[in-house]
Scaffold this motif. Structure first.
Motif, PDB file in Angstrom:
ATOM      1  N   SER A   1       0.843  -1.192   0.000  1.00  0.00           N
ATOM      2  CA  SER A   1       0.000   0.000   0.000  1.00  0.00           C
ATOM      3  C   SER A   1       0.874   1.236   0.000  1.00  0.00           C
ATOM      4  CB  SER A   1      -0.897   0.018   1.241  1.00  0.00           C
ATOM      5  OG  SER A   1      -1.734  -1.101   1.288  1.00  0.00           O
ATOM      6  N   CYS A   2       0.387   2.259  -0.647  1.00  0.00           N
ATOM      7  CA  CYS A   2       1.055   3.563  -0.666  1.00  0.00           C
ATOM      8  C   CYS A   2      -0.006   4.613  -0.332  1.00  0.00           C
ATOM      9  CB  CYS A   2       1.677   3.818  -2.027  1.00  0.00           C
ATOM     10  SG  CYS A   2       2.482   5.434  -2.208  1.00  0.00           S
ATOM     11  N   ALA A   3      -0.012   5.039   0.905  1.00  0.00           N
ATOM     12  CA  ALA A   3      -0.975   6.056   1.346  1.00  0.00           C
ATOM     13  C   ALA A   3      -0.416   7.433   1.037  1.00  0.00           C
ATOM     14  CB  ALA A   3      -1.242   5.912   2.838  1.00  0.00           C
ATOM     15  N   VAL A   4      -1.217   8.230   0.348  1.00  0.00           N
ATOM     16  CA  VAL A   4      -0.760   9.533  -0.139  1.00  0.00           C
ATOM     17  C   VAL A   4      -1.460  10.649   0.611  1.00  0.00           C
ATOM     18  CG1 VAL A   4      -0.569  11.041  -2.165  1.00  0.00           C
ATOM     19  CG2 VAL A   4      -0.352   8.543  -2.426  1.00  0.00           C
ATOM     20  N   SER A   5      -0.710  11.650   1.014  1.00  0.00           N
ATOM     21  CA  SER A   5      -1.292  12.875   1.563  1.00  0.00           C
ATOM     22  C   SER A   5      -0.678  14.054   0.835  1.00  0.00           C
ATOM     23  CB  SER A   5      -1.050  12.976   3.073  1.00  0.00           C
ATOM     24  OG  SER A   5       0.324  12.923   3.361  1.00  0.00           O
ATOM     25  N   GLY A   6      -1.466  15.092   0.653  1.00  0.00           N
ATOM     26  CA  GLY A   6      -0.997  16.277  -0.041  1.00  0.00           C
ATOM     27  C   GLY A   6      -1.258  16.267  -1.536  1.00  0.00           C
ATOM     28  N   ARG A   7      -1.705  15.182  -2.063  1.00  0.00           N
ATOM     29  CA  ARG A   7      -2.093  15.066  -3.471  1.00  0.00           C
ATOM     30  C   ARG A   7      -3.293  14.123  -3.551  1.00  0.00           C
ATOM     31  NH1 ARG A   7       0.884  18.714  -3.964  1.00  0.00           N
ATOM     32  NH2 ARG A   7       2.698  18.966  -5.320  1.00  0.00           N
ATOM     33  N   THR A   8      -4.047  14.240  -4.629  1.00  0.00           N
ATOM     34  CA  THR A   8      -5.198  13.362  -4.837  1.00  0.00           C
ATOM     35  C   THR A   8      -4.818  12.275  -5.844  1.00  0.00           C
ATOM     36  OG1 THR A   8      -6.718  15.196  -4.423  1.00  0.00           O
ATOM     37  CG2 THR A   8      -7.598  13.273  -5.579  1.00  0.00           C
ATOM     38  N   VAL A   9      -4.964  11.023  -5.464  1.00  0.00           N
ATOM     39  CA  VAL A   9      -4.504   9.932  -6.345  1.00  0.00           C
ATOM     40  C   VAL A   9      -5.305   9.851  -7.630  1.00  0.00           C
ATOM     41  CG1 VAL A   9      -3.560   8.594  -4.435  1.00  0.00           C
ATOM     42  CG2 VAL A   9      -5.927   8.178  -5.179  1.00  0.00           C
ATOM     43  N   SER A  10      -6.450  10.492  -7.670  1.00  0.00           N
ATOM     44  CA  SER A  10      -7.247  10.474  -8.895  1.00  0.00           C
ATOM     45  C   SER A  10      -6.552  11.198 -10.034  1.00  0.00           C
ATOM     46  CB  SER A  10      -8.613  11.104  -8.642  1.00  0.00           C
ATOM     47  OG  SER A  10      -9.329  10.370  -7.665  1.00  0.00           O
ATOM     48  N   TYR A  11      -5.631  12.103  -9.701  1.00  0.00           N
ATOM     49  CA  TYR A  11      -4.976  12.899 -10.733  1.00  0.00           C
ATOM     50  C   TYR A  11      -3.462  12.801 -10.689  1.00  0.00           C
ATOM     51  CZ  TYR A  11      -9.630  14.858 -10.421  1.00  0.00           C
ATOM     52  OH  TYR A  11     -10.992  15.000 -10.359  1.00  0.00           O
ATOM     53  N   TYR A  12      -2.944  12.084  -9.768  1.00  0.00           N
ATOM     54  CA  TYR A  12      -1.516  12.049  -9.457  1.00  0.00           C
ATOM     55  C   TYR A  12      -0.944  10.747  -9.987  1.00  0.00           C
ATOM     56  CZ  TYR A  12       2.317  12.491  -5.905  1.00  0.00           C
ATOM     57  OH  TYR A  12       3.499  12.617  -5.238  1.00  0.00           O
ATOM     58  N   THR A  13       0.205  10.804 -10.633  1.00  0.00           N
ATOM     59  CA  THR A  13       0.832   9.588 -11.137  1.00  0.00           C
ATOM     60  C   THR A  13       1.656   8.943 -10.026  1.00  0.00           C
ATOM     61  OG1 THR A  13       0.899  10.375 -13.415  1.00  0.00           O
ATOM     62  CG2 THR A  13       2.481   8.664 -12.799  1.00  0.00           C
ATOM     63  N   ILE A  14       1.370   7.688  -9.784  1.00  0.00           N
ATOM     64  CA  ILE A  14       2.131   6.908  -8.807  1.00  0.00           C
ATOM     65  C   ILE A  14       2.810   5.751  -9.535  1.00  0.00           C
ATOM     66  CG2 ILE A  14       1.948   5.261  -6.901  1.00  0.00           C
ATOM     67  CD1 ILE A  14       1.717   7.922  -5.771  1.00  0.00           C
ATOM     68  N   ALA A  15       4.066   5.572  -9.256  1.00  0.00           N
ATOM     69  CA  ALA A  15       4.795   4.425  -9.801  1.00  0.00           C
ATOM     70  C   ALA A  15       5.412   3.623  -8.663  1.00  0.00           C
ATOM     71  CB  ALA A  15       5.884   4.887 -10.761  1.00  0.00           C
ATOM     72  N   TRP A  16       5.552   2.357  -8.914  1.00  0.00           N
ATOM     73  CA  TRP A  16       6.275   1.485  -7.997  1.00  0.00           C
ATOM     74  C   TRP A  16       7.624   1.140  -8.643  1.00  0.00           C
ATOM     75  CZ3 TRP A  16       4.686   0.308  -3.143  1.00  0.00           C
ATOM     76  CH2 TRP A  16       3.347   0.543  -2.824  1.00  0.00           C
ATOM     77  N   PHE A  17       8.663   1.313  -7.851  1.00  0.00           N
ATOM     78  CA  PHE A  17      10.005   0.917  -8.255  1.00  0.00           C
ATOM     79  C   PHE A  17      10.528  -0.077  -7.227  1.00  0.00           C
ATOM     80  CE2 PHE A  17      10.930   3.822 -11.705  1.00  0.00           C
ATOM     81  CZ  PHE A  17      10.005   4.831 -11.516  1.00  0.00           C
ATOM     82  N   ARG A  18      11.491  -0.846  -7.617  1.00  0.00           N
ATOM     83  CA  ARG A  18      12.147  -1.735  -6.674  1.00  0.00           C
ATOM     84  C   ARG A  18      13.654  -1.641  -6.875  1.00  0.00           C
ATOM     85  NH1 ARG A  18      10.065  -7.558  -9.125  1.00  0.00           N
ATOM     86  NH2 ARG A  18      11.343  -7.558 -11.041  1.00  0.00           N
ATOM     87  N   GLN A  19      14.346  -1.871  -5.795  1.00  0.00           N
ATOM     88  CA  GLN A  19      15.795  -1.745  -5.835  1.00  0.00           C
ATOM     89  C   GLN A  19      16.437  -2.888  -5.064  1.00  0.00           C
ATOM     90  OE1 GLN A  19      17.405   1.970  -4.320  1.00  0.00           O
ATOM     91  NE2 GLN A  19      19.178   1.797  -5.676  1.00  0.00           N
ATOM     92  N   ALA A  20      17.203  -3.676  -5.780  1.00  0.00           N
ATOM     93  CA  ALA A  20      17.976  -4.744  -5.165  1.00  0.00           C
ATOM     94  C   ALA A  20      19.350  -4.190  -4.798  1.00  0.00           C
ATOM     95  CB  ALA A  20      18.106  -5.914  -6.130  1.00  0.00           C
ATOM     96  N   PRO A  21      20.044  -4.815  -3.851  1.00  0.00           N
ATOM     97  CA  PRO A  21      21.359  -4.303  -3.433  1.00  0.00           C
ATOM     98  C   PRO A  21      22.317  -4.151  -4.605  1.00  0.00           C
ATOM     99  CG  PRO A  21      20.597  -5.984  -1.910  1.00  0.00           C
ATOM    100  CD  PRO A  21      19.630  -5.985  -3.051  1.00  0.00           C
ATOM    101  N   GLY A  22      22.946  -2.988  -4.689  1.00  0.00           N
ATOM    102  CA  GLY A  22      23.939  -2.747  -5.725  1.00  0.00           C
ATOM    103  C   GLY A  22      23.370  -2.418  -7.090  1.00  0.00           C
ATOM    104  N   LYS A  23      22.057  -2.279  -7.176  1.00  0.00           N
ATOM    105  CA  LYS A  23      21.436  -1.991  -8.472  1.00  0.00           C
ATOM    106  C   LYS A  23      20.661  -0.684  -8.422  1.00  0.00           C
ATOM    107  CE  LYS A  23      20.962  -6.780 -10.019  1.00  0.00           C
ATOM    108  NZ  LYS A  23      20.024  -7.780 -10.585  1.00  0.00           N
ATOM    109  N   GLU A  24      20.387  -0.135  -9.591  1.00  0.00           N
ATOM    110  CA  GLU A  24      19.573   1.063  -9.682  1.00  0.00           C
ATOM    111  C   GLU A  24      18.098   0.695  -9.505  1.00  0.00           C
ATOM    112  OE1 GLU A  24      21.906   4.414 -12.250  1.00  0.00           O
ATOM    113  OE2 GLU A  24      20.201   3.397 -13.167  1.00  0.00           O
ATOM    114  N   PRO A  25      17.275   1.670  -9.136  1.00  0.00           N
ATOM    115  CA  PRO A  25      15.841   1.405  -9.055  1.00  0.00           C
ATOM    116  C   PRO A  25      15.287   0.926 -10.396  1.00  0.00           C
ATOM    117  CG  PRO A  25      16.368   3.466  -7.966  1.00  0.00           C
ATOM    118  CD  PRO A  25      17.594   3.031  -8.664  1.00  0.00           C
ATOM    119  N   GLU A  26      14.427  -0.056 -10.326  1.00  0.00           N
ATOM    120  CA  GLU A  26      13.835  -0.666 -11.515  1.00  0.00           C
ATOM    121  C   GLU A  26      12.335  -0.386 -11.522  1.00  0.00           C
ATOM    122  OE1 GLU A  26      13.271  -5.228 -13.294  1.00  0.00           O
ATOM    123  OE2 GLU A  26      13.697  -4.882 -11.181  1.00  0.00           O
ATOM    124  N   PHE A  27      11.839   0.068 -12.645  1.00  0.00           N
ATOM    125  CA  PHE A  27      10.393   0.318 -12.782  1.00  0.00           C
ATOM    126  C   PHE A  27       9.634  -0.993 -12.664  1.00  0.00           C
ATOM    127  CE2 PHE A  27       6.572   2.301 -14.188  1.00  0.00           C
ATOM    128  CZ  PHE A  27       5.941   1.392 -15.016  1.00  0.00           C
TER     129      PHE A  27
END
Length: 125
Positions: A21-47
């Motif tokens: 879950s990603c709870a958002v405050s200060g923006r409305t998720v209906s209009y706001y772009t949310i992305a999930w990234f993941r990062q393994a040790p020693g690597k850059e964030p991956e979309f």
């Protein structure tokens, strides 16, 4: 002030499921772009996945068919349902938000200004 707070990580066996879950405050998720990234040790964030301007969803090839991103406008929260988890899915998962990111840029972590604190997902037998 924008704040993103993640929850729902943990340890699971291969083939299992988790919901982040990603709870958002200060923006409305209906209009706001949310992305999930993941990062393994020693690597850059991956979309991983994105819900663009509260409407369209996009996924990395590695998770397509297994992960689903959705939003609950009433709770102003975005979810990442992760099924059929694999050891390669092990990483710290972050939600990131940006109001002005254009569609062609949603997969670039550099294009997001607002970030959650991250939550660990470990897939292991």
């Amino acid at each position: 002030h924008v704040q993103l707070v993640e929850s729902g990580g943990g340890s699971v066996q291969p083939g299992g499921s988790l919901r982040l879950s990603c709870a958002v405050s200060g923006r409305t998720v209906s209009y706001y772009t949310i992305a999930w990234f993941r990062q393994a040790p020693g690597k850059e964030p991956e979309f991983v996945a994105s819900i663009w301007r509260g409407r369209n969803t996009y996924y990395a090839d590695a998770v397509k068919g297994r992960f689903t991103v959705s939003r609950d406008a009433g709770k102003n929260t975005v979810y990442l349902q992760m099924n059929m988890l694999k050891p390669d899915d092990t990483a710290v998962y972050y939600c990131a938000g940006e109001s002005g990111v254009i569609l062609s840029s949603i997969r670039g972590y550099q294009n997001y200004d607002d970030w959650g604190q991250g939550t660990q997902v470990t897939v292991s037998s």
